[in-house]
Design an enzyme around this catalytic site. Sequence first.
Site, PDB file in Angstrom:
ATOM      1  N   ASP A  66      -3.095  16.319   5.392  1.00 30.17           N
ATOM      2  CA  ASP A  66      -1.338  15.690   4.957  1.00 30.17           C
ATOM      3  C   ASP A  66      -0.667  16.247   3.496  1.00 30.17           C
ATOM      4  O   ASP A  66      -1.253  16.714   3.344  1.00 30.17           O
ATOM      5  CB  ASP A  66      -1.253  13.930   5.273  1.00 30.17           C
ATOM      6  CG  ASP A  66      -2.501  13.514   3.831  1.00 30.17           C
ATOM      7  OD1 ASP A  66      -3.373  13.989   3.437  1.00 30.17           O
ATOM      8  OD2 ASP A  66      -3.355  12.707   4.521  1.00 30.17           O
ATOM      9  N   HIS A 136      -7.353   3.692   7.030  1.00 28.00           N
ATOM     10  CA  HIS A 136      -6.356   4.675   7.371  1.00 28.00           C
ATOM     11  C   HIS A 136      -7.136   6.052   7.203  1.00 28.00           C
ATOM     12  O   HIS A 136      -7.495   5.542   6.538  1.00 28.00           O
ATOM     13  CB  HIS A 136      -5.263   5.185   6.634  1.00 28.00           C
ATOM     14  CG  HIS A 136      -4.529   5.443   5.067  1.00 28.00           C
ATOM     15  ND1 HIS A 136      -3.514   5.310   4.075  1.00 28.00           N
ATOM     16  CD2 HIS A 136      -5.395   6.204   4.543  1.00 28.00           C
ATOM     17  CE1 HIS A 136      -3.904   5.322   3.490  1.00 28.00           C
ATOM     18  NE2 HIS A 136      -4.652   5.910   3.655  1.00 28.00           N
ATOM     19  N   GLU A 141      -1.930   5.777  10.205  1.00 29.31           N
ATOM     20  CA  GLU A 141      -2.075   3.975   9.043  1.00 29.31           C
ATOM     21  C   GLU A 141      -2.335   3.331  10.553  1.00 29.31           C
ATOM     22  O   GLU A 141      -2.201   3.816  10.871  1.00 29.31           O
ATOM     23  CB  GLU A 141      -0.740   3.702   9.101  1.00 29.31           C
ATOM     24  CG  GLU A 141       0.033   4.603   7.703  1.00 29.31           C
ATOM     25  CD  GLU A 141      -1.068   4.101   5.691  1.00 29.31           C
ATOM     26  OE1 GLU A 141      -2.102   3.756   6.359  1.00 29.31           O
ATOM     27  OE2 GLU A 141       0.318   4.283   5.076  1.00 29.31           O
TER      28      GLU A 141
HETATM   29  C1  F6R Z   1      -5.784  12.346   1.521  1.00 31.04           C
HETATM   30  C2  F6R Z   1      -6.127  11.104   2.519  1.00 31.04           C
HETATM   31  C3  F6R Z   1      -5.653   9.926   2.635  1.00 31.04           C
HETATM   32  C4  F6R Z   1      -7.105   9.054   1.176  1.00 31.04           C
HETATM   33  C5  F6R Z   1      -6.825   8.416   1.788  1.00 31.04           C
HETATM   34  C6  F6R Z   1      -7.528   7.816   0.675  1.00 31.04           C
HETATM   35  O1  F6R Z   1      -5.340  13.837   2.067  1.00 31.04           O
HETATM   36  O2  F6R Z   1      -6.121  11.772   3.970  1.00 31.04           O
HETATM   37  O3  F6R Z   1      -6.674   9.445   3.955  1.00 31.04           O
HETATM   38  O4  F6R Z   1      -8.284  10.172   1.864  1.00 31.04           O
HETATM   39  O5  F6R Z   1      -6.177   7.645   0.849  1.00 31.04           O
HETATM   40  O6  F6R Z   1      -7.689   8.255  -0.800  1.00 31.04           O
HETATM   41  P1  F6R Z   1      -8.422   8.323  -2.497  1.00 31.04           P
HETATM   42  O7  F6R Z   1      -9.688   9.296  -1.909  1.00 31.04           O
HETATM   43  O8  F6R Z   1      -7.679   8.741  -3.478  1.00 31.04           O
HETATM   44  O9  F6R Z   1      -9.234   6.534  -2.006  1.00 31.04           O
END
Ligand code: F6R
Length: 239
Positions: A66, A136, A141
């Site tokens: 993303d 997500h 979402e």
């Molecule tokens: C990032 C992504 C998100 C994160 C998720 C968790 O490329 O696609 O789905 O993996 O928001 O984020 P962290 O690791 O910062 O808790």
Amino acid sequence: MKVIIDTPEQVAVLAAQRYVRLLSQKPDAVLGLATGSTPLGLYAQLVRLNQAGAISFRQVTSYNLDEYVGLDGTHDQSYRYFMNHNLFDLVDIDKARTFVPSGLDTSQETAAAYDKAIQAAGGIDIQLLGIGNNGHIGFNEPNTPFGSTTHMVELTASTREANCRFFHSLDEVPTHAVTMGIKTVMQAKSIILIALGQAKAEIVKKTIQGPVTELVPASVLQLHPDVEIYLDPAAASLL
Ligand code: F6R
């Protein structure tokens, strides 16, 4: 789903070993990559292994999950910048074969071309995932259709608040992102999901032990034949 529980440090080591095995068997593998706090330990391990000569990314192609809409790759909160800074600039990967969705061109044609390019490259061998507190994966979402391919999404208030820690203020957090869809993720041959910390415990339980529902996007992984979930004891504490 195979669940592996270990310290955050060991989770990074064990996940990195998966990549060592894959790339020794298939040096030109296609990797699906993620950003956020969770993969940082794994990326540090991959950098260390690369510098020690134990793994090479020279023939690898990568596709990131993303990107924020409105940020170009030079913005220090863009996911392109994150990848360059935490992995690509530190290993022997050919940057011309590293792909991150465009945060500037959000047209449907460009999104569809991202999925086509993944397929043309032979499909993703291992897709790496973190998980949002709301379940997500990528930026899919809750309520995203399981049949979705790469598309633009509006970020939920909870996701923008969770990611606010990287920006100066909530106002600066982009409102939209481009993400691989759930179907894009599910087409990967293997999937590794990493979740660390107590804040992820509840959503990890729903993902692994709850019903498969679009309300919990990550629950779709129960339907994939080859998923490994790496947890630290805090994230696994409600299982
Ligand atoms: C990032 C992504 C998100 C994160 C998720 C968790 O490329 O696609 O789905 O993996 O928001 O984020 P962290 O690791 O910062 O808790």
